[in-house]
Design an enzyme around this catalytic site. Structure first.
Site, mmCIF file in Angstrom:
data_model
loop_
_atom_site.group_PDB
_atom_site.id
_atom_site.type_symbol
_atom_site.label_atom_id
_atom_site.label_comp_id
_atom_site.label_asym_id
_atom_site.label_seq_id
_atom_site.Cartn_x
_atom_site.Cartn_y
_atom_site.Cartn_z
ATOM 1 N N LYS A 83 0.841 -1.222 0.000
ATOM 2 C CA LYS A 83 0.000 0.000 0.000
ATOM 3 C C LYS A 83 0.871 1.265 0.000
ATOM 4 O O LYS A 83 0.783 2.116 0.878
ATOM 5 C CB LYS A 83 -0.968 0.023 1.172
ATOM 6 C CG LYS A 83 -1.992 -1.109 1.152
ATOM 7 C CD LYS A 83 -3.043 -0.943 2.243
ATOM 8 C CE LYS A 83 -4.089 -2.038 2.233
ATOM 9 N NZ LYS A 83 -3.639 -3.319 2.749
ATOM 10 N N PHE A 84 1.704 1.409 -1.039
ATOM 11 C CA PHE A 84 2.506 2.617 -1.181
ATOM 12 C C PHE A 84 1.574 3.832 -1.242
ATOM 13 O O PHE A 84 0.519 3.770 -1.871
ATOM 14 C CB PHE A 84 3.330 2.562 -2.471
ATOM 15 C CG PHE A 84 4.350 1.454 -2.497
ATOM 16 C CD1 PHE A 84 5.524 1.563 -1.758
ATOM 17 C CD2 PHE A 84 4.142 0.310 -3.249
ATOM 18 C CE1 PHE A 84 6.482 0.557 -1.784
ATOM 19 C CE2 PHE A 84 5.092 -0.707 -3.277
ATOM 20 C CZ PHE A 84 6.255 -0.581 -2.547
ATOM 21 N N TYR A 239 -17.240 -8.188 5.911
ATOM 22 C CA TYR A 239 -17.118 -9.455 5.180
ATOM 23 C C TYR A 239 -18.298 -9.767 4.272
ATOM 24 O O TYR A 239 -19.446 -9.449 4.582
ATOM 25 C CB TYR A 239 -16.938 -10.615 6.169
ATOM 26 C CG TYR A 239 -15.586 -10.588 6.821
ATOM 27 C CD1 TYR A 239 -14.457 -11.045 6.148
ATOM 28 C CD2 TYR A 239 -15.419 -10.054 8.096
ATOM 29 C CE1 TYR A 239 -13.199 -10.992 6.731
ATOM 30 C CE2 TYR A 239 -14.166 -10.000 8.690
ATOM 31 C CZ TYR A 239 -13.063 -10.466 7.996
ATOM 32 O OH TYR A 239 -11.830 -10.403 8.570
HETATM 33 O O1 S5P Z 1 -9.659 -2.792 1.588
HETATM 34 C C1 S5P Z 1 -8.862 -3.655 1.924
HETATM 35 C C2 S5P Z 1 -7.636 -3.852 1.251
HETATM 36 C C3 S5P Z 1 -6.794 -4.861 1.648
HETATM 37 S S1 S5P Z 1 -5.388 -5.158 0.696
HETATM 38 N N1 S5P Z 1 -9.159 -4.498 2.948
HETATM 39 C C4 S5P Z 1 -8.307 -5.510 3.357
HETATM 40 O O2 S5P Z 1 -8.668 -6.242 4.267
HETATM 41 N N2 S5P Z 1 -7.094 -5.682 2.738
HETATM 42 C C5 S5P Z 1 -6.127 -6.718 3.201
HETATM 43 O O3 S5P Z 1 -6.714 -8.013 3.039
HETATM 44 C C6 S5P Z 1 -5.742 -6.591 4.677
HETATM 45 O O4 S5P Z 1 -4.571 -5.804 4.810
HETATM 46 C C7 S5P Z 1 -5.536 -8.040 5.094
HETATM 47 O O5 S5P Z 1 -4.182 -8.409 4.823
HETATM 48 C C8 S5P Z 1 -6.443 -8.850 4.182
HETATM 49 C C9 S5P Z 1 -7.780 -9.278 4.779
HETATM 50 O O6 S5P Z 1 -7.604 -10.134 5.860
HETATM 51 P P1 S5P Z 1 -8.848 -10.894 6.573
HETATM 52 O O7 S5P Z 1 -8.219 -11.575 7.748
HETATM 53 O O8 S5P Z 1 -9.863 -9.874 6.966
HETATM 54 O O9 S5P Z 1 -9.372 -11.890 5.552
#
Ligand code: S5P
Length: 292
Positions: A83-84, A239
């Protein structure tokens, strides 16, 4: 089409997988073990190098080189979720330098465009200056998994964060469409987006979409390692089920804790792969080229 996008689309069909596992764990050796465990079920492996203890920076024998070798063996792409978001000069240093030397081992990285379009130009310049040769130590299990068919493109790719999954985020519609406009200016480097739905709207758009915030309904899950779709974790992560995301037209679903915290991550990854793939086969083929 970006060469890594066409490579990824071929991988999706070959492995019958739309799954990216997000290695949200904090030890480098455990991250490598996870990559091996889920390797057969995934097309992308997402890392956060800066959360890992025990990172070995050796460019030939270190953690990045080992991960790249595992990726070659199991055929998946490595995506460093860095995420630069800084000025161009600084992101070039962050991409190519420091302990992690991300450009050496990550096929894909991502960026916010909050600082304007030059962040993309700067990262592209850094990617273009990179030698194009992956230094992969032979880690014992890193046999060449394929002939020229699976020869990796020597280019690096970028995803722009066009939408986010966290509650109350500021990436509104106008921001998202500005993001798409920037992506169109840099098609030879930008593969697509982190977003909640496909963002292709012009005939020449062939951007890929990867979507996090993905979890199985509790009644379908092999264990209780994930959050309930439609709800949030304690810190605002939201989610949706893998089936819904794929039916919306997302190309890749990203799963972190649902797999990392599972009793058996490899079985869990295979479960996610199966559910997402079934939805992919059910959905009408889109014009974005996902069935080419
Ligand atoms: O909007 C975002 C973008 C990213 S890249 N929401 C996110 O959750 N992510 C990434 O996806 C976050 O940094 C984490 O590594 C992953 C989701 O993880 P989880 O445990 O919720 O499935």
């Amino acid at each position: 089409m970006h060469p890594l996008t066409s490579y990824l689309r071929r991988l999706i069909r070959h492995k019958r997988s739309n799954l990216c596992v997000s290695a949200d764990i904090t030890n480098a050796d455990e991250m490598l073990a996870l990559a091996r465990a889920v390797g057969p079920s995934i097309v992308v492996f997402k890392t956060h190098a800066d959360i890992l203890s025990g990172w070995d920076p050796d460019p030939v024998h270190g953690t990045g080189a080992k991960l790249a070798a595992i990726a070659r063996k199991y055929l998946f792409l490595v995506f460093e979720d860095r995420k630069f978001a800084d000025i161009g000069f600084t992101v070039q240093l962050q991409y190519a330098g420091g302990v992690h030397r991300i450009v050496d081992w990550a096929h894909i990285v991502n960026a916010h465009v909050i600082s304007g379009p030059d962040v993309v130009r700067a990262l592209q310049e850094a990617a273009d200056s990179w030698g194009g040769e992956e230094i992969n130590e032979d880690v014992g299990d890193a046999q060449e998994s394929g002939s020229d068919t699976w020869k990796l493109p020597s280019k690096r790719g970028l995803l722009l964060l066009a939408q986010m999954t966290s509650a109350g985020n500021f990436l509104n519609e106008e921001y998202t469409s500005n993001c798409v406009a920037i992506a169109r200016q840099y098609r030879e480097f930008v593969m697509g987006f982190i977003a909640l739905k496909p963002l292709n709207s012009q005939p020449e758009d062939d951007f890929i979409v990867m979507t996090p915030g993905c979890s199985l309904p509790p009644e379908e899950s092999l264990d209780d390692s994930e959050f309930v779709p439609g709800s949030e974790d304690a810190l605002g992560q939201q989610y949706v089920t893998p089936k819904e995301l794929i039916l919306r037209g997302c190309d890749i679903v990203i799963v972190g804790r649902g797999i990392c915290n599972a009793t058996d991550p490899s079985a869990k990854a295979e479960q996610y792969r199966g559910v997402a793939w079934q939805a992919y086969e059910e959905r009408p083929k889109l014009e974005s080229g996902d069935d080419i």
